[in-house]
Design a protein around this motif. Structure first.
Motif, short mmCIF file in Angstrom:
data_model
loop_
_atom_site.label_atom_id
_atom_site.label_comp_id
_atom_site.label_asym_id
_atom_site.label_seq_id
_atom_site.Cartn_x
_atom_site.Cartn_y
_atom_site.Cartn_z
N ALA A 8 0.77 -58.85 44.34
CA ALA A 8 0.81 -57.39 44.36
C ALA A 8 2.09 -56.88 45.03
O ALA A 8 2.74 -55.95 44.55
CB ALA A 8 -0.43 -56.84 45.06
N GLU A 156 -4.28 -56.03 40.26
CA GLU A 156 -4.26 -56.73 41.55
C GLU A 156 -4.83 -55.87 42.66
O GLU A 156 -5.53 -56.36 43.55
CB GLU A 156 -2.82 -57.14 41.89
CG GLU A 156 -2.29 -58.30 41.08
CD GLU A 156 -2.99 -59.60 41.42
OE1 GLU A 156 -3.14 -59.90 42.62
OE2 GLU A 156 -3.41 -60.31 40.48
N TYR A 275 -10.32 -64.06 37.51
CA TYR A 275 -9.21 -63.15 37.20
C TYR A 275 -8.64 -63.53 35.84
O TYR A 275 -8.89 -64.63 35.33
CB TYR A 275 -8.12 -63.23 38.27
CG TYR A 275 -7.65 -64.64 38.57
CD1 TYR A 275 -6.73 -65.29 37.74
CD2 TYR A 275 -8.13 -65.33 39.68
CE1 TYR A 275 -6.32 -66.58 38.00
CE2 TYR A 275 -7.72 -66.63 39.94
CZ TYR A 275 -6.81 -67.25 39.10
OH TYR A 275 -6.41 -68.53 39.35
#
Length: 362
Positions: A8, A156, A275
């Motif tokens: 991120a 994220e 994810y």
């Protein structure tokens, strides 16, 4: 001590790393616009887009998307609009609900909301409705498409927001099939010139989706009760779920530690992994959860969709014919290897938890 990599933070510092110049791999490229951008994208294939009930459901999907994306939206493109121009600045456009209600059932639903600085830029915030006309639907075998995407940085920072949006949209539209995962959005107006970029990236990132859903939806190869691919999220309506052996059989083969199932009313959404994946490890670039899900659903996957891209102009890379078929098979492994892949899943891949799943998982 080596500092842990923070995706991120890096994306926030250098967001343009995910953007590719337009026409990059064409003979006369590159050109000064964004031709492709890496994002997280969902695709749903559904029917009855000409009816008031489904059109209202699409507006509700956009209402939910706007709560995330509206500050970033800049342009609205339309194909063959019955009123107005094909291109409108988002700030000057009417509401989607207002435009849809003014349309006849035989008008083509075509709305592309983008967030690029230039109107022809590919963008990570994206919402696309491609709806069939009423007369086409009444001839049978019609299929419409909803696509939407968010930036990887947003995912994220808000790991459950997209999952929530995807599941809610599936519950509104009752799609036959669909998927969501990493993808390169291409310029709405210059898709053909940027398909080589998508093909190049797909060869190196097996977690990517490829192809233009609106063009695929109604080709003859797409008609049978099968699926195009698996991804982080995969949609199976009840007919496809039954062909795959049913919910209990799938749950028995896919460990609950790494796979979640969600009821969307007309079938299930399967979450493969904590994810979205672009690829696997250095030894094998295929994402482990995708390989295992692909293995149990391979029997209901299309053998071919004809082509995923248009034809080459000067020999540039495209996913057409044989190469498109190979892309469909990219996650296939021999039955004898599955035990090893399951061992890798349990040993190396993060488990699902409250931070990566919704509370209503089955």
């Amino acid at each position: 001590m080596e500092q842990e990599f923070n995706l991120a933070e890096e994306l926030a510092k250098q967001p343009h790393l995910l953007e590719v110049p337009g026409n990059l791999l064409m003979k006369d490229g590159p050109e000064d616009y964004i031709g492709a951008v890496l994002c997280l994208r969902g695709t749903l294939y559904f029917k009855e887009a000409h009816t008031p009930l489904v059109r209202e459901a699409l507006c509700q999907c956009f209402d939910e998307f706007k709560r995330l994306a509206e500050p970033y939206l800049t342009w609205l493109w339309r194909e063959e609009p019955p009123q107005g121009k094909p291109l409108t600045a988002y700030r000057d456009s009417k509401s989607l609900r207002e435009m849809v209600r003014a349309m006849d059932e035989d008008d083509h639903l075509s709305f592309y909301y983008t967030s690029g600085k230039q109107s022809n830029d590919a963008s990570a915030w994206y919402f696309d409705v491609f709806g069939m006309r009423g007369w086409e639907a009444k001839m049978g075998d019609e299929l419409s498409v909803l696509e939407f995407s968010v930036p990887l940085l947003y995912q994220e920072q808000n790991p459950l927001s997209f999952l929530r949006l995807f599941l809610d949209s599936a519950r509104r539209l009752a799609p036959e099939q669909g998927y969501a995962g990493n993808a390169f959005n291409l310029s709405v107006t210059n898709r053909d010139d940027n398909e080589p970029t998508e093909a190049f990236m797909a060869a190196r990132m097996p977690g990517l989706d490829v192809g233009t859903a609106g063009l695929l939806a109604n080709i003859p190869e797409f008609k049978p009760t099968r699926i195009k691919t698996v991804s982080w999220l995969t949609v199976l309506d009840q007919e496809r779920l039954d062909l795959a052996g049913g919910l209990d059989a799938l749950r028995a083969q896919l460990p609950a530690s790494h796979f979640a199932f969600y009821d969307y009313g007309a079938g299930v959404v399967i979450q493969a992994g904590a994810y979205p994946y672009l690829g696997g490890d250095a030894e094998d670039s295929r994402p482990v959860p995708y390989v295992l899900l692909n293995h149990v659903l391979k029997g209901i996957r299309y053998e071919t969709v004809g082509s995923l891209h248009g034809g080459s102009h000067d020999g540039e890379l495209r996913l057409v014919g044989w190469s498109a078929d190979q892309w469909l098979k990219r996650l296939d492994v021999d039955e004898r290897e599955i035990a090893g892949w399951r061992a890798r899943l349990l040993a190396d891949e993060p488990s699902l938890d409250a931070a990566s799943t919704l509370v209503e998982r089955l």
